[in-house]
Write a protein that holds these residues in place. Structure first.
Motif, mmCIF file in Angstrom:
data_model
loop_
_atom_site.group_PDB
_atom_site.id
_atom_site.type_symbol
_atom_site.label_atom_id
_atom_site.label_comp_id
_atom_site.label_asym_id
_atom_site.label_seq_id
_atom_site.Cartn_x
_atom_site.Cartn_y
_atom_site.Cartn_z
ATOM 1 N N ILE A 242 11.152 -2.623 -5.464
ATOM 2 C CA ILE A 242 10.020 -1.379 -5.369
ATOM 3 C C ILE A 242 10.114 -1.000 -6.629
ATOM 4 O O ILE A 242 9.047 -0.482 -7.231
ATOM 5 C CB ILE A 242 10.271 -0.461 -4.391
ATOM 6 N N SER A 243 11.073 -0.632 -7.365
ATOM 7 C CA SER A 243 11.360 0.035 -8.574
ATOM 8 C C SER A 243 10.546 -1.085 -9.673
ATOM 9 O O SER A 243 9.717 -0.340 -10.622
ATOM 10 C CB SER A 243 12.679 0.137 -9.055
ATOM 11 N N LYS A 244 10.804 -2.187 -9.670
ATOM 12 C CA LYS A 244 9.999 -3.189 -10.401
ATOM 13 C C LYS A 244 8.405 -3.104 -10.324
ATOM 14 O O LYS A 244 7.844 -3.286 -11.113
ATOM 15 C CB LYS A 244 10.545 -4.576 -10.250
ATOM 16 N N ALA A 245 8.112 -3.062 -9.097
ATOM 17 C CA ALA A 245 6.618 -2.966 -8.873
ATOM 18 C C ALA A 245 5.932 -1.745 -9.253
ATOM 19 O O ALA A 245 4.639 -1.575 -9.327
ATOM 20 C CB ALA A 245 6.273 -3.113 -7.231
ATOM 21 N N MET A 246 6.763 -0.718 -9.677
ATOM 22 C CA MET A 246 6.045 0.470 -10.016
ATOM 23 C C MET A 246 5.497 0.441 -11.422
ATOM 24 O O MET A 246 4.503 1.106 -11.852
ATOM 25 C CB MET A 246 7.197 1.674 -10.190
ATOM 26 N N GLU A 247 5.784 -0.644 -12.336
ATOM 27 C CA GLU A 247 5.209 -0.939 -13.530
ATOM 28 C C GLU A 247 3.940 -2.113 -13.393
ATOM 29 O O GLU A 247 3.349 -2.274 -14.377
ATOM 30 C CB GLU A 247 6.341 -1.517 -14.551
ATOM 31 N N ALA A 248 3.737 -2.476 -12.064
ATOM 32 C CA ALA A 248 2.642 -3.308 -11.986
ATOM 33 C C ALA A 248 1.151 -3.023 -12.102
ATOM 34 O O ALA A 248 1.168 -2.030 -11.709
ATOM 35 C CB ALA A 248 2.734 -4.163 -10.726
ATOM 36 N N ASN A 249 0.602 -3.640 -12.685
ATOM 37 C CA ASN A 249 -1.045 -3.266 -12.886
ATOM 38 C C ASN A 249 -1.917 -4.245 -12.378
ATOM 39 O O ASN A 249 -3.079 -3.878 -12.031
ATOM 40 C CB ASN A 249 -1.333 -3.147 -14.458
ATOM 41 N N HIS A 250 -1.469 -5.573 -12.414
ATOM 42 C CA HIS A 250 -2.195 -6.775 -11.554
ATOM 43 C C HIS A 250 -1.466 -7.063 -10.366
ATOM 44 O O HIS A 250 -0.438 -7.531 -10.061
ATOM 45 C CB HIS A 250 -2.398 -7.852 -12.689
ATOM 46 N N TRP A 251 -2.324 -6.825 -9.251
ATOM 47 C CA TRP A 251 -1.768 -6.993 -7.950
ATOM 48 C C TRP A 251 -2.684 -8.192 -7.202
ATOM 49 O O TRP A 251 -3.662 -8.180 -7.314
ATOM 50 C CB TRP A 251 -1.880 -5.812 -7.020
ATOM 51 N N GLY A 252 -1.740 -8.709 -6.391
ATOM 52 C CA GLY A 252 -2.413 -9.969 -5.476
ATOM 53 C C GLY A 252 -2.110 -9.355 -3.962
ATOM 54 O O GLY A 252 -1.088 -8.961 -3.524
ATOM 55 N N VAL A 253 -3.295 -9.126 -3.218
ATOM 56 C CA VAL A 253 -3.256 -8.475 -1.905
ATOM 57 C C VAL A 253 -3.573 -9.674 -1.052
ATOM 58 O O VAL A 253 -4.493 -10.172 -0.991
ATOM 59 C CB VAL A 253 -4.299 -7.318 -1.626
ATOM 60 N N ILE A 254 -2.398 -10.079 -0.067
ATOM 61 C CA ILE A 254 -2.512 -11.422 0.649
ATOM 62 C C ILE A 254 -3.053 -10.694 2.146
ATOM 63 O O ILE A 254 -2.316 -9.850 2.805
ATOM 64 C CB ILE A 254 -1.004 -11.910 0.718
ATOM 65 N N ILE A 255 -4.141 -11.297 2.692
ATOM 66 C CA ILE A 255 -4.560 -11.114 3.790
ATOM 67 C C ILE A 255 -4.159 -12.149 4.802
ATOM 68 O O ILE A 255 -4.222 -13.400 4.627
ATOM 69 C CB ILE A 255 -5.997 -11.073 3.756
ATOM 70 N N GLY A 256 -3.375 -11.875 5.819
ATOM 71 C CA GLY A 256 -2.997 -12.927 6.975
ATOM 72 C C GLY A 256 -4.009 -13.198 7.717
ATOM 73 O O GLY A 256 -4.840 -12.544 8.259
ATOM 74 N N LEU A 257 -3.993 -14.621 8.240
ATOM 75 C CA LEU A 257 -5.083 -15.218 9.359
ATOM 76 C C LEU A 257 -4.396 -15.661 10.420
ATOM 77 O O LEU A 257 -5.189 -16.036 11.180
ATOM 78 C CB LEU A 257 -5.756 -16.303 8.393
ATOM 79 N N LYS A 258 -3.159 -15.292 10.610
ATOM 80 C CA LYS A 258 -2.577 -15.707 12.170
ATOM 81 C C LYS A 258 -3.452 -14.818 12.929
ATOM 82 O O LYS A 258 -3.557 -13.498 12.723
ATOM 83 C CB LYS A 258 -1.345 -15.525 12.010
ATOM 84 N N THR A 259 -3.495 -15.203 14.163
ATOM 85 C CA THR A 259 -4.406 -14.400 15.158
ATOM 86 C C THR A 259 -3.809 -12.811 15.625
ATOM 87 O O THR A 259 -4.720 -12.284 15.813
ATOM 88 C CB THR A 259 -4.055 -15.118 16.399
ATOM 89 N N GLY A 260 -2.577 -12.524 15.512
ATOM 90 C CA GLY A 260 -2.138 -11.118 15.563
ATOM 91 C C GLY A 260 -1.751 -10.568 14.214
ATOM 92 O O GLY A 260 -1.291 -9.462 14.233
ATOM 93 N N GLN A 261 -2.109 -11.047 12.959
ATOM 94 C CA GLN A 261 -1.801 -10.647 11.880
ATOM 95 C C GLN A 261 -2.555 -10.241 10.854
ATOM 96 O O GLN A 261 -2.334 -9.860 9.802
ATOM 97 C CB GLN A 261 -0.443 -11.432 11.140
ATOM 98 N N TYR A 262 -3.963 -10.280 11.212
ATOM 99 C CA TYR A 262 -5.139 -9.640 10.374
ATOM 100 C C TYR A 262 -5.147 -8.080 10.704
ATOM 101 O O TYR A 262 -5.357 -7.793 11.893
ATOM 102 C CB TYR A 262 -6.371 -10.419 10.788
ATOM 103 N N ARG A 263 -5.079 -7.482 9.743
ATOM 104 C CA ARG A 263 -4.587 -5.899 9.911
ATOM 105 C C ARG A 263 -6.035 -5.164 8.821
ATOM 106 O O ARG A 263 -5.302 -4.830 7.944
ATOM 107 C CB ARG A 263 -3.436 -5.442 9.713
ATOM 108 N N PRO A 264 -6.940 -5.117 9.202
ATOM 109 C CA PRO A 264 -8.010 -4.579 8.385
ATOM 110 C C PRO A 264 -7.879 -3.225 7.750
ATOM 111 O O PRO A 264 -8.116 -2.739 6.766
ATOM 112 C CB PRO A 264 -9.495 -4.715 8.935
#
Length: 344
Positions: A242-264
């Motif tokens: 988490i501490s490493k991610a605090m400096e992140a500017n470019h993010w990839g947001v991964i959307i899950g496609l499994k039947t119970g893992q899609y969380r809009p």
């Protein structure tokens, strides 16, 4: 009335009150029960007069039913899903399991026939005593739910203060947890847990959700261990990530496609949090190191997985870039690591 089915395996199958005879059925099993798949299929064939299909794909929970492919291609009348509890609709999109599909899925309990000895509980209590635990709770997995009352009574008779779980109907029995939902045993008064179940998956989730001492009883190996140091090790790794991610500017947001893992609702929340960052939306049904590396390049600084919060913890914890759960992403973007958020 629910019906018990004995198939000559170390588990008793508990079928709900539903008509199965004469229907086309497909059987889903967790990997740990697949060794008994032929026996179970023959048992169901003999009992209900059906010709079952055994599903070979790995099924990681009721969030992973894979019904889109199954119903569109094989079109069984019923999916018999053995060993997992129904997935709560409050942690997935209602679209993930429409009512017309839900009616065609039968959730069957698989209760272990191994009983628990009082000496194992007493050894677990000794571990919790070393942490000066005063208020105890019992957590367990789906195959051991029938042992909750026995453990509860053993602890009560030893004059410990045990905080009772009422479960979470209609999804969970008392004390029952799954890898991403620990609500049946969450209570601010609890100081520590006795966990009944094998492996690291469930007790690790429980530790990260509570940061409380855990004594684990594994009936399959007939052992008791202090899980707390293992959980603490993972916790420290997550804080570092988490501490490493605090400096992140470019993010990839991964959307899950499994039947119970899609969380809009989670996806939308994360997009709002990333308003001052640059991000790309990605989608995947099976998220693992191979397909993450196939998309990764120098542009990405960190990734957020919105589907299963266990993937960053169990599968991608050693990835060289931060791969976070939604709760961890919130911490990183808020610049706070003092209040760990898991699983969401």
């Amino acid at each position: 009335m629910p019906e018990s089915l004995e198939c000559g395996i170390p588990y008793t199958l508990i079928f709900p009150d539903i008509e199965i005879k004469g229907k086309k059925v497909l059987i889903q099993l967790p990997d740990g029960l697949k060794q008994f798949s032929l026996t179970i299929a023959n048992c169901i064939r003999e009992k209900y007069g059906v010709e079952p299909i055994i599903h070979m794909e790995s099924i990681y929970g009721a969030c992973d039913l894979q019904y889109n492919q199954i119903f569109s291609i094989l079109n069984p009348d019923i999916i018999i899903h053995i060993g997992h509890s129904e997935y709560p609709n409050y942690i997935a999109s209602p679209l993930s399991l429409p009512e017309n599909i839900r009616k065609r899925i039968v959730f069957v309990k698989a209760l272990s026939k191994i009983d628990i000895d009082e000496t194992l509980v007493l050894r677990a209590l000794e571990i919790l005593n070393s942490y000066n635990v005063k208020n105890i709770s019992v957590a367990l997995t789906a195959q051991h739910t029938h042992l909750y009352n026995k453990i509860f009574n053993i602890i009560s008779n030893k004059k410990y203060n045990i905080i009772e779980s009422n479960g979470l109907a209609p999804y969970y029995e008392p004390g029952q947890i799954i890898g991403c939902d620990f609500r049946p045993v969450l209570n601010k008064k609890i100081d520590g847990y006795i966990f009944l179940g094998g492996g690291e998956f469930h007790p690790l989730g429980l530790y990260l959700a509570t940061l409380k001492p855990i004594a684990q009883i594994d009936l399959y190996s007939n052992t008791v261990r202090d899980f707390t140091p293992i959980g603490a090790k993972y916790y420290k790794k997550r804080l570092f990530t988490i501490s490493k991610a605090m400096e992140a500017n470019h993010w990839g947001v991964i959307i899950g496609l499994k039947t119970g893992q899609y969380r809009p609702f989670i996806i939308n929340m994360i997009i709002k949090m990333l308003s001052k960052k640059q991000y790309v939306l990605l989608s995947s049904e099976n998220i693992n190191e191979i397909n993450l590396r196939s998309i990764d390049n120098d542009w990405y600084d960190a990734f957020i997985i919105t589907s299963c919060p266990r993937i960053p913890i169990d599968d991608l914890i050693d990835y060289e870039k931060p791969v976070l759960t939604p709760g961890e992403a919130y911490m990183a973007l808020a610049g706070k690591i003092d209040n760990y958020m898991f699983p969401w």
